[in-house]
Design a protein around this motif. Structure first.
Motif, PDB file in Angstrom:
ATOM      1  N   LYS A   1      24.286  39.621  15.085  1.00 21.72           N
ATOM      2  CA  LYS A   1      25.092  40.549  15.893  1.00 21.72           C
ATOM      3  C   LYS A   1      24.379  41.893  15.984  1.00 21.72           C
ATOM      4  CE  LYS A   1      29.621  38.620  15.175  1.00 21.72           C
ATOM      5  NZ  LYS A   1      30.868  38.665  14.448  1.00 21.72           N
TER       6      LYS A   1
ATOM      7  N   GLU B   1      20.488  44.695  23.612  1.00 19.01           N
ATOM      8  CA  GLU B   1      21.153  45.186  24.812  1.00 19.01           C
ATOM      9  C   GLU B   1      20.496  46.442  25.360  1.00 19.01           C
ATOM     10  OE1 GLU B   1      25.258  45.554  23.824  1.00 19.01           O
ATOM     11  OE2 GLU B   1      25.479  43.392  23.593  1.00 19.01           O
TER      12      GLU B   1
ATOM     13  N   ASP C   1      23.709  26.953  17.068  1.00 20.99           N
ATOM     14  CA  ASP C   1      24.422  27.520  18.211  1.00 20.99           C
ATOM     15  C   ASP C   1      24.503  29.025  18.102  1.00 20.99           C
ATOM     16  OD1 ASP C   1      27.821  27.585  19.377  1.00 20.99           O
ATOM     17  OD2 ASP C   1      25.975  27.606  20.551  1.00 20.99           O
ATOM     18  N   ASP C   2      24.754  29.532  16.862  1.00 25.01           N
ATOM     19  CA  ASP C   2      24.830  30.988  16.670  1.00 25.01           C
ATOM     20  C   ASP C   2      23.520  31.653  17.081  1.00 25.01           C
ATOM     21  OD1 ASP C   2      26.808  30.784  13.625  1.00 25.01           O
ATOM     22  OD2 ASP C   2      27.423  31.145  15.697  1.00 25.01           O
TER      23      ASP C   2
ATOM     24  N   TYR D   1      23.129  31.556  20.817  1.00 21.33           N
ATOM     25  CA  TYR D   1      24.128  32.370  21.514  1.00 21.33           C
ATOM     26  C   TYR D   1      23.748  33.830  21.475  1.00 21.33           C
ATOM     27  CZ  TYR D   1      28.536  34.553  22.761  1.00 21.33           C
ATOM     28  OH  TYR D   1      29.486  35.329  23.350  1.00 21.33           O
ATOM     29  N   TYR D   2      23.390  34.331  20.262  1.00 25.08           N
ATOM     30  CA  TYR D   2      23.065  35.752  20.159  1.00 25.08           C
ATOM     31  C   TYR D   2      21.697  36.059  20.751  1.00 25.08           C
ATOM     32  CZ  TYR D   2      27.285  36.338  17.507  1.00 25.08           C
ATOM     33  OH  TYR D   2      28.605  36.382  17.139  1.00 25.08           O
ATOM     34  N   ALA D   3      20.848  34.993  20.918  1.00 28.58           N
ATOM     35  CA  ALA D   3      19.585  35.214  21.636  1.00 28.58           C
ATOM     36  C   ALA D   3      19.823  35.337  23.130  1.00 28.58           C
ATOM     37  CB  ALA D   3      18.623  34.058  21.355  1.00 28.58           C
ATOM     38  N   GLY D   4      21.048  35.007  23.581  1.00 31.28           N
ATOM     39  CA  GLY D   4      21.385  35.214  24.979  1.00 31.28           C
ATOM     40  C   GLY D   4      21.530  33.937  25.782  1.00 31.28           C
TER      41      GLY D   4
ATOM     42  N   ARG E   1      23.165  31.064  27.662  1.00 31.88           N
ATOM     43  CA  ARG E   1      24.495  30.742  28.195  1.00 31.88           C
ATOM     44  C   ARG E   1      24.414  29.484  29.033  1.00 31.88           C
ATOM     45  NH1 ARG E   1      25.195  33.948  25.036  1.00 31.88           N
ATOM     46  NH2 ARG E   1      26.290  35.936  25.072  1.00 31.88           N
TER      47      ARG E   1
END
Lengths: 292, 218
Positions: A133, A140, A195-196, A199-202, A204
């Motif tokens: 996170k 970002e 998956d985590d 997901y946080y690597a972007g 989708r």
């Protein structure tokens, strides 16, 4: 006439006397195991020095309710300090329970050494999510953004470094994690971790790529983990070099897939045919001998 | 591709607008994650609902693509194009929800890609009435399916009183209304005159039930 002893002076006296957590009496431990939801038996009475007084109930203003979960956390923390010595076994848990101030039989809260290993990987993954996170918020910002492959590489290294304190017993740990009692949990936790990271690597993706990406990352992670078990280099430098090579392989595969998809159907078939022919020649021994 | 406005002052997205919507959703901030707001049981329910709805809209998208590949030049071409554009918007919305709720998409995605296109193309080759019959069958299945989901979400809302279920319910209700319109449009355009209408409708609806059952789980 009793001498007046100030509360602070008495507290200091008790603090210096009880340097380590005192072992609680058997009757109190039975209460902990059979009825963990009742409030602690040992209410502090400052002037009654003949009874064992729990240090924590004097120094903390509010008493934390003791549940199965908190007791398990305490036993887990103590047991993990002993894992390198005694392995992923009930013995470690029972020694950990004793170190936490409970009877050895409190290890029954855990379903054997397997549950200790599962709790360990769950905790590692929880820590990884906190890291991810943080890294995602850094991503970002366009100034500090890194390429996705580097993000994933760093995440895998971060997660693997958590094994370093226990690397001497991790082969047994892996074996224990594959026991049929906990295999379902292990697989669930591992897939959630993959998956985590994505997901946080972007990522989708909403089609089959969701599965191929996580499959690839799983292969990358587990092969690097295995290489780590045999690594004797300082600070596991060989493992990180292995990781970098695997990342390069994946990048090559990705660009290959992209270049293939841009070809027309006859060209695509020709490319795949050439690759197949080269493979057959290599297997027959007619190809180049190249080890990299 | 110009914007077509249909009755009720709802605009259909042009191709450019649709692709722009898709790119902005992939650049969305990493921190948007609604899955964490849900408890375990609700998470599983949402996971299943969004997965099967995404699979369904993707299948519908492919069916219309198949139909249009045959019937593009006929008089129903623009109509099918218009219904296809609505399905594309539905699909884009569910892809967005997959990202927000961290839903695992169905692994049968490549299979639905081929099967949907084949179904659309096959029924269109039987004639435009058969294509309309296929539309009627699929849209009726999807409408019933959305109604079931709305009932489930309503039960969840009444149990927990949680307002956030309303968002998904609104989306599904809106899409269900549009699917019902497609169903009515299909009937208006001589679907019942198709040869073997009952057979086409029956077999497609059995297939849809199977597809829904599978995509909910896998």
């Amino acid at each position: 006439m009793a001498r007046f002893v100030s509360r602070t002076r008495l507290l200091n006296l008790i603090n210096t006397t009880f340097k380590t957590a005192p072992i609680r009496s058997v009757s109190m431990m039975r209460t902990h195991i059979t009825s963990p939801h009742t409030s602690p038996v040992n209410k502090p009475t400052l002037l009654n020095s003949s009874r064992q007084i729990s240090l924590s109930s004097i120094t903390h203003n509010e008493e934390k309710p003791r549940t199965d979960q908190t007791v398990k956390e305490e036993i887990y923390t103590e047991a993990m300090k002993l894992v390198t010595e005694h392995g992923w076994t009930r013995k470690t848990l029972s020694l950990g329970a004793e170190a936490a101030g409970y009877a050895g039989v409190a290890e029954g809260l855990f379903n054997g050494g397997e549950e200790l290993a599962v709790s360990f990987i769950q905790k590692c993954n929880d820590e990884l999510v906190v890291y991810l996170k943080e890294m995602a918020t850094i991503q970002e910002n366009p100034d500090t953004k890194v390429p996705q492959s580097e993000f994933i590489r760093n995440a895998v290294e971060y997660r693997l470094r958590m094994l370093i304190p226990y690397i001497s017993v991790w082969p047994q740990g892996l074996a224990v994690l594959h026991s049929p009692f906990v295999l379902k949990d292990t697989v669930g936790i591992s897939t959630q971790m993959l998956d985590d990271i994505w997901y946080y690597a972007g990522d989708r993706s909403t089609d089959i790529n969701w599965y191929t990406k996580r499959g690839l990352l799983g292969k990358l992670y587990f092969s690097t983990q295995l290489s780590m078990l045999n690594d004797q280099s300082p600070d596991f430098q060989d493992t990180w070099k292995f990781l970098n090579r695997r990342m390069d392989d994946i990048k090559v595969m990705g660009s290959l897939a992209r270049s293939l998809s841009s070809l027309s159907l006859p060209q695509g078939i020709a490319e795949v045919g050439k690759a197949g022919l080269t493979s057959i020649c290599n297997i027959a021994g007619l190809g180049q001998n190249r080890r990299s | 591709m110009s914007i077509i406005s249909m009755r009720g002052s709802r605009c259909i997205l042009s191709r450019g607008q649709l692709s722009k919507m898709l790119t902005t959703s992939s650049q969305r901030l990493l921190s948007v994650n609604k899955q964490e707001d849900l408890d375990e049981r609700t998470r599983k329910i949402y996971d299943r609902i969004i997965r099967v709805d995404h699979a369904g809209e993707f299948g519908a998208d492919r069916i219309y693509a198949g139909q249009l590949s045959v019937l593009e030049k006929t008089d129903v071409g623009p109509l099918i194009q218009h219904m296809w554009d609505q399905e594309k918007a539905h699909l884009a919305k569910f892809e967005e929800l997959i990202g927000e709720y961290r839903v695992r998409p169905t692994i049968l995605h490549p299979f639905w890609k081929v099967a949907g296109y084949a179904l659309g193309r096959g029924t269109a080759m039987l004639g435009k009435e058969a294509a309309m019959a296929c539309t009627v069958a699929v849209e009726e299945s999807i409408t019933n399916h959305y109604n079931d989901q709305l009932r489930e979400l309503l039960a969840l809302y009444e149990e927990s009183g949680d307002e956030k279920h309303n968002d998904l319910m609104k989306i599904i209700a809106k899409f269900r209304d549009e699917e019902m319109e497609h169903h009515d449009t299909g009937l208006e355009h001589d679907a019942e005159k198709a040869p073997g209408f009952i057979f086409i409708k029956g077999s497609i609806q059995v297939g849809c039930k199977a597809a829904i059952w599978l995509s909910e789980r896998v």
